[in-house]
Design a protein around this motif. Structure first.
Motif, PDB file in Angstrom:
ATOM      1  N   ARG A   1       0.865  -1.173   0.000  1.00  0.00           N
ATOM      2  CA  ARG A   1       0.000   0.000   0.000  1.00  0.00           C
ATOM      3  C   ARG A   1       0.903   1.224   0.000  1.00  0.00           C
ATOM      4  O   ARG A   1       1.986   1.205   0.579  1.00  0.00           O
ATOM      5  N   PHE A   2       0.420   2.269  -0.643  1.00  0.00           N
ATOM      6  CA  PHE A   2       1.129   3.550  -0.669  1.00  0.00           C
ATOM      7  C   PHE A   2       0.301   4.536   0.149  1.00  0.00           C
ATOM      8  O   PHE A   2      -0.862   4.765  -0.158  1.00  0.00           O
ATOM      9  N   ILE A   3       0.891   5.101   1.176  1.00  0.00           N
ATOM     10  CA  ILE A   3       0.210   6.078   2.017  1.00  0.00           C
ATOM     11  C   ILE A   3       0.832   7.437   1.715  1.00  0.00           C
ATOM     12  O   ILE A   3       1.987   7.695   2.072  1.00  0.00           O
ATOM     13  N   VAL A   4       0.085   8.292   1.032  1.00  0.00           N
ATOM     14  CA  VAL A   4       0.557   9.648   0.746  1.00  0.00           C
ATOM     15  C   VAL A   4       0.301  10.466   2.009  1.00  0.00           C
ATOM     16  O   VAL A   4      -0.851  10.639   2.420  1.00  0.00           O
ATOM     17  N   ILE A   5       1.368  10.937   2.606  1.00  0.00           N
ATOM     18  CA  ILE A   5       1.254  11.663   3.873  1.00  0.00           C
ATOM     19  C   ILE A   5       1.153  13.147   3.551  1.00  0.00           C
ATOM     20  O   ILE A   5       2.154  13.794   3.233  1.00  0.00           O
ATOM     21  N   GLU A   6      -0.058  13.648   3.635  1.00  0.00           N
ATOM     22  CA  GLU A   6      -0.325  15.040   3.268  1.00  0.00           C
ATOM     23  C   GLU A   6      -0.267  15.979   4.464  1.00  0.00           C
ATOM     24  O   GLU A   6       0.206  17.100   4.352  1.00  0.00           O
ATOM     25  N   ASP A   7      -0.773  15.542   5.599  1.00  0.00           N
ATOM     26  CA  ASP A   7      -0.806  16.390   6.791  1.00  0.00           C
ATOM     27  C   ASP A   7       0.433  16.093   7.640  1.00  0.00           C
ATOM     28  O   ASP A   7       0.440  15.183   8.468  1.00  0.00           O
TER      29      ASP A   7
ATOM     30  N   ARG B   1       8.932  16.060   8.613  1.00  0.00           N
ATOM     31  CA  ARG B   1       8.732  17.281   7.827  1.00  0.00           C
ATOM     32  C   ARG B   1       9.698  17.434   6.652  1.00  0.00           C
ATOM     33  O   ARG B   1       9.713  18.461   5.988  1.00  0.00           O
ATOM     34  N   GLN B   2      10.490  16.423   6.376  1.00  0.00           N
ATOM     35  CA  GLN B   2      11.470  16.511   5.289  1.00  0.00           C
ATOM     36  C   GLN B   2      10.789  16.409   3.927  1.00  0.00           C
ATOM     37  O   GLN B   2       9.811  15.685   3.773  1.00  0.00           O
ATOM     38  N   ALA B   3      11.337  17.103   2.947  1.00  0.00           N
ATOM     39  CA  ALA B   3      10.961  16.992   1.538  1.00  0.00           C
ATOM     40  C   ALA B   3       9.518  17.428   1.279  1.00  0.00           C
ATOM     41  O   ALA B   3       8.664  17.325   2.150  1.00  0.00           O
ATOM     42  N   PRO B   4       9.245  17.882   0.071  1.00  0.00           N
ATOM     43  CA  PRO B   4       7.881  18.316  -0.256  1.00  0.00           C
ATOM     44  C   PRO B   4       6.860  17.186  -0.311  1.00  0.00           C
ATOM     45  O   PRO B   4       5.692  17.400  -0.029  1.00  0.00           O
ATOM     46  N   ALA B   5       7.271  15.978  -0.699  1.00  0.00           N
ATOM     47  CA  ALA B   5       6.327  14.855  -0.791  1.00  0.00           C
ATOM     48  C   ALA B   5       6.851  13.690   0.035  1.00  0.00           C
ATOM     49  O   ALA B   5       8.054  13.443   0.086  1.00  0.00           O
ATOM     50  N   LEU B   6       5.923  12.989   0.669  1.00  0.00           N
ATOM     51  CA  LEU B   6       6.276  11.842   1.503  1.00  0.00           C
ATOM     52  C   LEU B   6       5.256  10.735   1.277  1.00  0.00           C
ATOM     53  O   LEU B   6       4.044  10.965   1.394  1.00  0.00           O
ATOM     54  N   VAL B   7       5.763   9.556   0.934  1.00  0.00           N
ATOM     55  CA  VAL B   7       4.912   8.386   0.728  1.00  0.00           C
ATOM     56  C   VAL B   7       5.470   7.247   1.573  1.00  0.00           C
ATOM     57  O   VAL B   7       6.655   6.920   1.474  1.00  0.00           O
ATOM     58  N   ALA B   8       4.614   6.662   2.391  1.00  0.00           N
ATOM     59  CA  ALA B   8       5.003   5.461   3.127  1.00  0.00           C
ATOM     60  C   ALA B   8       4.629   4.267   2.261  1.00  0.00           C
ATOM     61  O   ALA B   8       3.508   4.196   1.752  1.00  0.00           O
TER      62      ALA B   8
ATOM     63  N   ALA C   1      12.567   9.670 -13.006  1.00  0.00           N
ATOM     64  CA  ALA C   1      12.163   9.879 -14.395  1.00  0.00           C
ATOM     65  C   ALA C   1      11.310  11.136 -14.552  1.00  0.00           C
ATOM     66  O   ALA C   1      11.252  11.719 -15.636  1.00  0.00           O
ATOM     67  N   SER C   2      10.675  11.561 -13.461  1.00  0.00           N
ATOM     68  CA  SER C   2       9.836  12.761 -13.491  1.00  0.00           C
ATOM     69  C   SER C   2      10.625  14.027 -13.167  1.00  0.00           C
ATOM     70  O   SER C   2      10.050  15.117 -13.092  1.00  0.00           O
ATOM     71  N   GLY C   3      11.926  13.890 -12.961  1.00  0.00           N
ATOM     72  CA  GLY C   3      12.769  15.059 -12.715  1.00  0.00           C
ATOM     73  C   GLY C   3      12.993  15.385 -11.255  1.00  0.00           C
ATOM     74  O   GLY C   3      13.514  16.445 -10.927  1.00  0.00           O
ATOM     75  N   PHE C   4      12.607  14.481 -10.376  1.00  0.00           N
ATOM     76  CA  PHE C   4      12.794  14.697  -8.947  1.00  0.00           C
ATOM     77  C   PHE C   4      13.845  13.741  -8.415  1.00  0.00           C
ATOM     78  O   PHE C   4      14.306  12.848  -9.114  1.00  0.00           O
ATOM     79  N   ALA C   5      14.195  13.939  -7.164  1.00  0.00           N
ATOM     80  CA  ALA C   5      15.089  13.010  -6.480  1.00  0.00           C
ATOM     81  C   ALA C   5      14.312  12.436  -5.304  1.00  0.00           C
ATOM     82  O   ALA C   5      13.307  13.004  -4.868  1.00  0.00           O
ATOM     83  N   GLY C   6      14.795  11.314  -4.816  1.00  0.00           N
ATOM     84  CA  GLY C   6      14.101  10.677  -3.709  1.00  0.00           C
ATOM     85  C   GLY C   6      15.055  10.050  -2.720  1.00  0.00           C
ATOM     86  O   GLY C   6      16.246   9.873  -2.993  1.00  0.00           O
ATOM     87  N   SER C   7      14.496   9.710  -1.585  1.00  0.00           N
ATOM     88  CA  SER C   7      15.249   9.056  -0.519  1.00  0.00           C
ATOM     89  C   SER C   7      14.328   8.041   0.148  1.00  0.00           C
ATOM     90  O   SER C   7      13.200   8.367   0.510  1.00  0.00           O
ATOM     91  N   TRP C   8      14.830   6.814   0.293  1.00  0.00           N
ATOM     92  CA  TRP C   8      14.071   5.727   0.929  1.00  0.00           C
ATOM     93  C   TRP C   8      14.669   5.539   2.305  1.00  0.00           C
ATOM     94  O   TRP C   8      15.809   5.100   2.445  1.00  0.00           O
ATOM     95  N   LEU C   9      13.897   5.863   3.354  1.00  0.00           N
ATOM     96  CA  LEU C   9      14.385   5.759   4.724  1.00  0.00           C
ATOM     97  C   LEU C   9      13.501   4.823   5.546  1.00  0.00           C
ATOM     98  O   LEU C   9      12.299   4.726   5.319  1.00  0.00           O
TER      99      LEU C   9
ATOM    100  N   GLY D   1       9.259   1.338   3.944  1.00  0.00           N
ATOM    101  CA  GLY D   1      10.071   2.541   3.955  1.00  0.00           C
ATOM    102  C   GLY D   1       9.232   3.787   3.796  1.00  0.00           C
ATOM    103  O   GLY D   1       8.079   3.747   3.359  1.00  0.00           O
ATOM    104  N   PHE D   2       9.840   4.890   4.176  1.00  0.00           N
ATOM    105  CA  PHE D   2       9.275   6.210   3.938  1.00  0.00           C
ATOM    106  C   PHE D   2      10.058   6.791   2.765  1.00  0.00           C
ATOM    107  O   PHE D   2      11.290   6.874   2.817  1.00  0.00           O
ATOM    108  N   LEU D   3       9.343   7.173   1.707  1.00  0.00           N
ATOM    109  CA  LEU D   3       9.995   7.686   0.501  1.00  0.00           C
ATOM    110  C   LEU D   3       9.735   9.180   0.392  1.00  0.00           C
ATOM    111  O   LEU D   3       8.584   9.615   0.267  1.00  0.00           O
TER     112      LEU D   3
END
Length: 192
Positions: free
Chosen positions: A53-59, A91-98, A130-138, A161-163
């Motif tokens: 499952r992908f959890i987009v963490i918005e809040d 609070r790191q990075a503009p987007a966070l997905v678990a 591929a979309s022009g961003f960078a990521g980190s898997w923690l 992981g938290f991406l």
């Protein structure tokens, strides 16, 4: 764009992780993130179980509170620095997905399902690249806290992981990679 997309192989050879703390805006907008997530869903999945499952963490404020609450329940003696580290992590990075591994009842072995979740996490990173961003898997403490998957809405899951996704604030550093001779074996041994 950050990447060399002149060929699929050049693209794959240019992928590398950023430090989550160095990722800044812009990040993917909702449509771009949906595309990235769609690409991540195209991983090998024996039995078509979608064992992730992908959890987009918005809040982020709510996530920071949840993370701190779970951390303090697990480590009641945590000091100020540990508390601040949990808040900064959230609070790191503009987007966070678990990415959560969710092993399903099936004749497909749990190990194969867990590998599919790992593949989904990597595919998400590759699609972000591929979309022009960078990521980190923690992972770290946040991924192993009792109750984290449940708090994110996936009872029985395990955090793969938290991406974190965004734009690097500094050039990405290449890290040493293993030599092929150290990690590539031939069977039978000694064959070419």
């Amino acid at each position: 764009m950050l990447n060399d997309l002149s060929s699929p192989l050049a693209f794959l050879l240019s992928r590398r992780s950023a430090k989550a703390r160095d990722l800044v805006a812009p990040g993917p907008d909702p449509a771009a993130l949906d595309t990235i997530l769609s690409a991540a869903m195209r991983v090998p999945d024996h039995g078509k179980l979608a064992p992730w499952r992908f959890i987009v963490i918005e809040d982020r404020d709510r996530f920071a509170q949840t993370l701190l609450s779970l951390y303090l329940a697990d480590r009641p003696g945590a000091g100020r620095l540990e508390r601040e580290a949990m808040d900064a992590f959230a609070r790191q990075a503009p987007a966070l997905v678990a990415v959560v591994s969710l092993v399903r009842e099936s004749h497909i072995p749990a190990w194969e399902q867990e590998l599919s979740a790992g593949a989904a996490a990597f595919a998400l990173l590759a699609a972000a690249h591929a979309s022009g961003f960078a990521g980190s898997w923690l992972t770290g403490a946040a991924a192993y806290l009792p109750g984290m998957a449940e708090a994110l809405g996936v009872p029985g899951g395990r955090i793969a992981g938290f991406l974190f996704i965004g734009t690097p604030s500094r050039p990405l550093e290449e890290r040493p990679r293993p030599a092929a001779s150290d990690v590539v074996l031939r069977f039978p041994s000694g064959s070419a």
